[in-house]
Each structure stands twice: as structure tokens, then as C-alpha cells.
Scaffold this motif. Structure first.
Motif, mmCIF file in Angstrom:
data_model
loop_
_atom_site.group_PDB
_atom_site.id
_atom_site.type_symbol
_atom_site.label_atom_id
_atom_site.label_comp_id
_atom_site.label_asym_id
_atom_site.label_seq_id
_atom_site.Cartn_x
_atom_site.Cartn_y
_atom_site.Cartn_z
ATOM 1 N N GLN A 119 49.136 14.782 60.247
ATOM 2 C CA GLN A 119 48.039 15.636 60.991
ATOM 3 C C GLN A 119 48.069 16.700 59.808
ATOM 4 O O GLN A 119 46.658 17.663 59.742
ATOM 5 N N THR A 120 49.097 17.546 59.674
ATOM 6 C CA THR A 120 48.919 18.635 58.776
ATOM 7 C C THR A 120 50.735 18.257 58.085
ATOM 8 O O THR A 120 50.782 17.601 57.710
ATOM 9 N N ASP A 121 50.050 19.714 57.516
ATOM 10 C CA ASP A 121 51.700 19.591 56.495
ATOM 11 C C ASP A 121 52.913 19.053 57.177
ATOM 12 O O ASP A 121 53.072 19.702 58.073
ATOM 13 N N VAL A 122 53.525 18.631 56.591
ATOM 14 C CA VAL A 122 54.762 17.727 57.329
ATOM 15 C C VAL A 122 56.169 17.803 56.641
ATOM 16 O O VAL A 122 55.580 17.544 55.694
ATOM 17 N N VAL A 178 44.720 17.533 79.180
ATOM 18 C CA VAL A 178 45.104 18.000 79.593
ATOM 19 C C VAL A 178 46.714 17.649 79.419
ATOM 20 O O VAL A 178 47.783 18.042 78.826
ATOM 21 N N MET A 179 47.248 16.142 78.828
ATOM 22 C CA MET A 179 47.887 15.348 77.801
ATOM 23 C C MET A 179 48.458 16.452 76.722
ATOM 24 O O MET A 179 49.493 16.732 77.111
ATOM 25 N N LEU A 180 47.379 16.716 75.962
ATOM 26 C CA LEU A 180 47.892 17.157 74.737
ATOM 27 C C LEU A 180 48.251 18.437 74.681
ATOM 28 O O LEU A 180 48.604 19.601 73.886
ATOM 29 N N SER A 181 47.328 19.052 75.797
ATOM 30 C CA SER A 181 48.077 20.468 76.449
ATOM 31 C C SER A 181 49.809 20.718 77.031
ATOM 32 O O SER A 181 50.167 21.640 76.635
ATOM 33 N N GLU A 182 49.658 19.697 77.423
ATOM 34 C CA GLU A 182 50.764 19.994 77.717
ATOM 35 C C GLU A 182 52.244 19.812 76.756
ATOM 36 O O GLU A 182 53.732 20.366 76.631
ATOM 37 N N LYS A 183 51.825 18.426 75.475
ATOM 38 C CA LYS A 183 52.930 18.568 74.257
ATOM 39 C C LYS A 183 52.190 19.570 72.847
ATOM 40 O O LYS A 183 53.086 20.235 72.372
ATOM 41 N N PHE A 184 51.077 20.600 73.168
ATOM 42 C CA PHE A 184 50.470 20.754 72.510
ATOM 43 C C PHE A 184 50.326 22.411 72.153
ATOM 44 O O PHE A 184 49.674 23.368 71.875
ATOM 45 N N LEU A 193 45.883 26.855 73.910
ATOM 46 C CA LEU A 193 44.599 26.113 72.525
ATOM 47 C C LEU A 193 46.338 24.998 72.327
ATOM 48 O O LEU A 193 46.813 25.600 72.127
ATOM 49 N N LEU A 194 45.070 23.947 72.225
ATOM 50 C CA LEU A 194 46.110 22.931 71.329
ATOM 51 C C LEU A 194 46.324 22.970 69.413
ATOM 52 O O LEU A 194 45.147 23.466 68.977
ATOM 53 N N GLN A 195 47.484 23.715 69.458
ATOM 54 C CA GLN A 195 47.962 23.383 68.650
ATOM 55 C C GLN A 195 47.557 22.166 67.277
ATOM 56 O O GLN A 195 49.810 22.082 66.933
ATOM 57 N N LEU A 196 47.426 21.858 67.190
ATOM 58 C CA LEU A 196 46.935 21.231 65.528
ATOM 59 C C LEU A 196 45.504 20.526 65.450
ATOM 60 O O LEU A 196 44.457 21.274 66.580
ATOM 61 N N ILE A 226 34.838 25.176 80.587
ATOM 62 C CA ILE A 226 35.873 24.334 80.607
ATOM 63 C C ILE A 226 36.674 24.825 79.313
ATOM 64 O O ILE A 226 38.358 24.935 79.695
ATOM 65 N N ILE A 227 36.334 24.350 78.630
ATOM 66 C CA ILE A 227 37.028 24.829 77.661
ATOM 67 C C ILE A 227 36.487 25.741 76.191
ATOM 68 O O ILE A 227 35.230 26.226 76.213
ATOM 69 N N LYS A 228 36.787 25.344 75.013
ATOM 70 C CA LYS A 228 36.087 26.511 74.149
ATOM 71 C C LYS A 228 36.935 25.710 72.321
ATOM 72 O O LYS A 228 38.415 24.695 72.538
ATOM 73 N N THR A 229 35.468 25.345 71.431
ATOM 74 C CA THR A 229 36.595 24.737 70.539
ATOM 75 C C THR A 229 35.312 25.288 69.322
ATOM 76 O O THR A 229 34.111 25.610 69.548
ATOM 77 N N GLY A 230 35.636 24.845 68.073
ATOM 78 C CA GLY A 230 35.153 24.899 67.004
ATOM 79 C C GLY A 230 36.042 23.560 65.795
ATOM 80 O O GLY A 230 36.238 22.731 67.015
ATOM 81 N N ARG A 231 35.905 24.203 64.936
ATOM 82 C CA ARG A 231 35.791 23.093 64.030
ATOM 83 C C ARG A 231 37.161 22.340 63.743
ATOM 84 O O ARG A 231 38.482 23.480 63.711
ATOM 85 N N GLN A 232 37.756 21.595 64.255
ATOM 86 C CA GLN A 232 39.095 21.045 64.434
ATOM 87 C C GLN A 232 40.150 21.287 65.438
ATOM 88 O O GLN A 232 41.185 21.575 65.403
ATOM 89 N N TRP A 233 39.879 22.630 66.333
ATOM 90 C CA TRP A 233 40.323 22.663 66.907
ATOM 91 C C TRP A 233 40.095 23.133 68.636
ATOM 92 O O TRP A 233 38.854 23.043 68.737
ATOM 93 N N VAL A 234 40.560 23.363 69.603
ATOM 94 C CA VAL A 234 40.152 22.998 70.715
ATOM 95 C C VAL A 234 41.188 24.062 71.288
ATOM 96 O O VAL A 234 42.550 24.060 71.769
#
Lengths: 248, 248
Positions: A119-122, A178-184, A193-196, A226-234
Motif C-alpha cells: 500500500q506504501t513502499d514496504v 473507527v477501526m482504522l483510527s485505532e490502528k493507523f 489522521l489515518l497514516q496510510l 465529522i471528518i476531513k479528507t482529501g485524495r487518498q487521505w482521511v
DNA sequence: GCACTAAAATGATCTGGCTCAATTAAGGGA
DNA sequence: TCCCTTAATTGAGCCAGATCATTTTAGTGC
């Protein structure tokens, strides 16, 4: 206020990074099923792993390939996807450093049942499945730890089944955020910010909807602040509201 | 042709049956994760189990209860169900003799995440979770076997997620009938009879639809001579057609 | 054989979310 | 700073399947 818009996501690129033996050791000790091992054992195990790098969007392995390796994420994010021939994808899981992936079951043919994509460089560590299995026999504590993780994954997989059959798309999206926010999740100027990188399609494939519907719902959430979002980020501004919406 | 109609299902009632130590031993040796153990070890393990009987429709344990036991089906069928407060149920799994159920993960709180209900009269063996865990540590081969089973369940759970998000209800029902026939099918005069009570609602809860829709589809299948069905029973006349329909 | 009960079938209506089709705009590159 | 690509948004029409309301029927008990 702001000048030029740029993605608020951090840079995941590896640059000239090489996975040194020391770094690998450190990362391995972070993997949940190795945390209990003493340093000696860990060093021995480390020998059996090898490191590999992949660029964002590269396929690490493909569904239906022969499964020979078990892998661990060291850096970046990996997504597990199942394809259907009619072009629909199902995003099964989004992995972060410390998560393992690959295929266990010796029973049945050893075939990857999903595609793993960067999903990113890994940076990924991998070990031969056969070696890993003898590892399980040598260190029961590792076997039990892996079992626990797998049982947990089974749980959340079943949870997802419940969601798919009983909740509306809006609730499912609220829930996955919510799940993603707990993880990322990572607090910053935009909120949590969801860091992915996360597209509307990714989101749609996670909750089993179309990207259009996901988009409409995200727009709705944004209108309600409730959220703020752009291209590929939330980024999540109001996690409580989101959790309320997810509540059945 | 036939005279009086009666259910073609066999009688699952236990009568005066008591689970003798010998019978328990025999059944335990059939449990996939104990098959590799020699008789001495098995006898020792057998001591830690106790047997219980439940009538059809009795709840064995309830979702959200404290999870303390791990159980194994000896006789009959058990269903695992998740409830939602709006009255919808999700049927997660249908278990047969040899299958284990209960809760693993020590991580997280030990709470049953689903309700286990007797689908027929059943005989169940149970062991304290703490004892089972030390068993896992003592016998790595058991831990690995349990891990394999759990990994397989995770697989099929993910498979189900894919079905829910990509297939129509008709295909999902065709698919589950094929699956059930592999597990519970028994050739008889009616065709391949699913040897367990199975209502339209059960079926609906398995594939995430309403009982009315399930009913319509089953009627349709019957009109096409693909199945033969009555109250709480289903027999498959043409498994190939069914498999074709399930094919995506 | 008859009566009774809960399961199953069936009909009619309504809607969440999918699909197809443009349009808009975020943000990286040079 | 402008350009360009591709993600995201938005609109309109449509349909699989849910829901609600009855009727029918399988199969048990007497």
C-alpha cells in the motif's frame, strides 16, 4: 491559512534504507509472537528470515500462487485483497509493521487465498513456511501466540460478517473508520489522521460497497464536520460522533 | 406412492444414552487435534473433560457470557449464532461431531462472542480453558493442529465475506447447500439428504438474507428438480446443477 | 383419519444502494 | 505557477431483495 496543498500523509519511501541485521532483530522482537522469546532464541530465528523491499502498488504475492513463505511487515502498510473475476475486489485486511501474513494450513493445498499488495513502499521479512512450522514445534510458546492472533483474526472476520449482513453501508463505513483510527490513527493538525494512503475504492472494498456510495457517505461526513479528507487521505475530527453512528 | 409423510431425518434423541469413559475416549481420538496423540496421552487428557447433554434448541452458552470452557461436539449438531439487538441473527457455523467450539484468545477479555445452541439433542465434552491452554504448551503437536484448524476457519470465514459482498443471494444459497452437503450429506431415497434439521430461517441466517427470500429461492430450486425439501429438511437431487449455479 | 400448530410459500409494495455517465478538483511534476 | 492525471463527486434511473401481510401446507399428536 494554508498555502499550497500537499498530502498530510508522511513519506513512506524507503530511500536507500537497507534492512540491517540489527534492525531486523529489533523488528522481529516487536512481532507479537516473538516478544516472549529471549535474545538467544531470537537471534537464531533471525537467521532464517530474509528481507525484501517493494514499492507502493507492487504485488508481493498473487492469489492462487503456491504459498511457500510466511511474511512479516517491517515498514509500511500491506493490503490483502481477494479478486473476483467480475473485477470486484474485497479488501480483507490492512497490515502494519509487526503483522504477519501468508498462508498456514498444511491441510489443504498450500495456495495463497488472497493477493498481498504494498500500500506504501514496504520492507518485508520472510521465512520459508517449512522452517516456520518446525519453529512452531520447537517453541510451543510461539505456536500458542500465533494461535491467539489467528483466533483474534477469526473473531474480527466473523464480526465483519455480522456487519455485512446486518448494518447499513453508512454504519459499516463509520465502523471501519473507527477501526482504522485505532490502528493507523495519528494526531495532527487535521485531527486524527489515518497514516496510510486510503482511496474511496479501498474503503468501498473494505465494507463491500461501491466507490460511489463510499464517496457520497464520506462527503456527507465531511459536511457534518465529522471528518476531513482529501485524495487518498482521511482525518477524523469527531471520533465520538463516528462511533455513535457505528453503534447499531 | 408413499403413505404417511414423516421427516426423513434420523432420530437424534439420546434416550438413556450416557457418555461412558470408553465412548468419550473414542470420540476424543476422533477430534482432529488429538488424532496424532498416543493412547497414554489421550487417556490423561480424557480425565480433564466432562460430558454434558442438551436437548434440541437448548442454549449451551450465551453470547457475552464469561468464556471459561472449550467444548467438543460428540453427538448431534450445534449452531453458532450471533444476535443483533434488532432481532437479526447471523448463523456463523454449524458444527458436527469432532468440531470444537468456545473461545480462545487470552488476549482481550474471555467472553463468548456468539451463542451456541443445540440444533438437535447433543452430547458435548468440555474442558476448562486454563487446562486446555496448559495442554497446548505441553503438547506442541496439539497446538499446531489447533492452529491449522483455526487458520482453516479463518479462510472459510474470509471466503464467506467475499461471497456476501460479491454474490447474489441465489448463488450464496446454492453455495451453502453444496457446503452443507459435504459436511452433513447422506445418500438416501430422497437424494443427498442433509442430515440435520434446517429451517428456511437457518438458511437465511447463514447467507445473510430474509427467510422469505430464502423460501422463494428454495421453491425455485425445487421446481427445477434440483432439490427436494420439506419442513426442516433438505435433500439435494442434482448437486452438479447446484454447483454450477454457485459458480461465479 | 382428524385436528392443530408452526413452517413455508406467496403476493404486493417499497427502498437502499448499484450502475452508468459526466463533471469537478486535488495535488504531484516540472 | 500552470498543467495534467486520476481520484473524487454528483446526478438520474433502476432493481435485487427487504418488509409486511396472508394463505397454504407439512408433519406431529391424538
Amino acid at each position: 491559512m494554508a498555502g499550497r496543498k500537499t498530502t498530510p500523509l508522511k513519506d513512506f519511501s524507503l530511500g536507500t534504507h537497507r534492512c540491517s541485521v540489527d534492525l531486523r532483530l529489533e523488528k522481529l522482537s516487536m512481532v507479537p509472537f516473538f516478544t516472549d522469546l529471549d535474545e538467544g532464541k531470537l537471534t537464531a530465528i533471525n537467521q532464517q528470515f530474509s528481507a525484501a523491499h517493494h514499492h507502493a502498488d507492487e504485488t508481493i504475492y498473487h492469489q492462487d500462487e503456491r504459498a511457500t513463505m510466511l511474511r512479516v511487515v517491517v515498514h509500511g502498510a500491506v493490503k490483502l485483497v481477494r479478486h473476483t473475476m467480475d473485477g470486484k475486489d474485497v479488501l480483507l485486511d490492512m497490515l502494519q509493521p509487526g503483522d504477519y501474513f501468508g498462508n498456514f494450513s498444511t491441510t489443504g493445498k498450500a495456495i495463497y487465498s488472497e493477493t498481498a499488495r504494498a500500500q506504501t513502499d514496504v520492507c518485508i521479512l520472510s521465512i520459508r513456511m517449512s522452517n516456520f512450522r518446525s519453529l512452531l514445534n520447537d517453541y510451543p510458546e510461539v505456536a500458542v501466540a500465533v494461535l491467539d492472533i489467528t483466533a483474534d483474526r477469526l473473531q474480527s472476520s466473523r464480526e465483519k460478517i455480522r456487519h455485512l449482513t446486518t448494518l447499513t453501508v453508512k454504519k459499516r463505513i463509520a465502523h471501519i473508520l473507527v477501526m482504522l483510527s485505532e490502528k493507523f490513527g495519528e494526531q495532527n493538525a487535521y485531527g486524527l489522521l489515518l497514516q496510510l494512503p486510503l482511496s474511496r475504492k479501498d474503503l468501498a472494498d473494505m465494507v463491500g460497497t461501491s466507490s460511489e456510495t463510499a464517496s457520497r457517505i464520506m462527503s456527507d461526513f465531511q459536511d457534518q464536520d465529522i471528518i476531513k479528507t482529501g485524495r487518498q487521505w482521511v482525518a477524523i475530527s469527531d471520533i465520538n460522533r463516528l462511533a455513535d453512528i457505528a453503534k447499531e
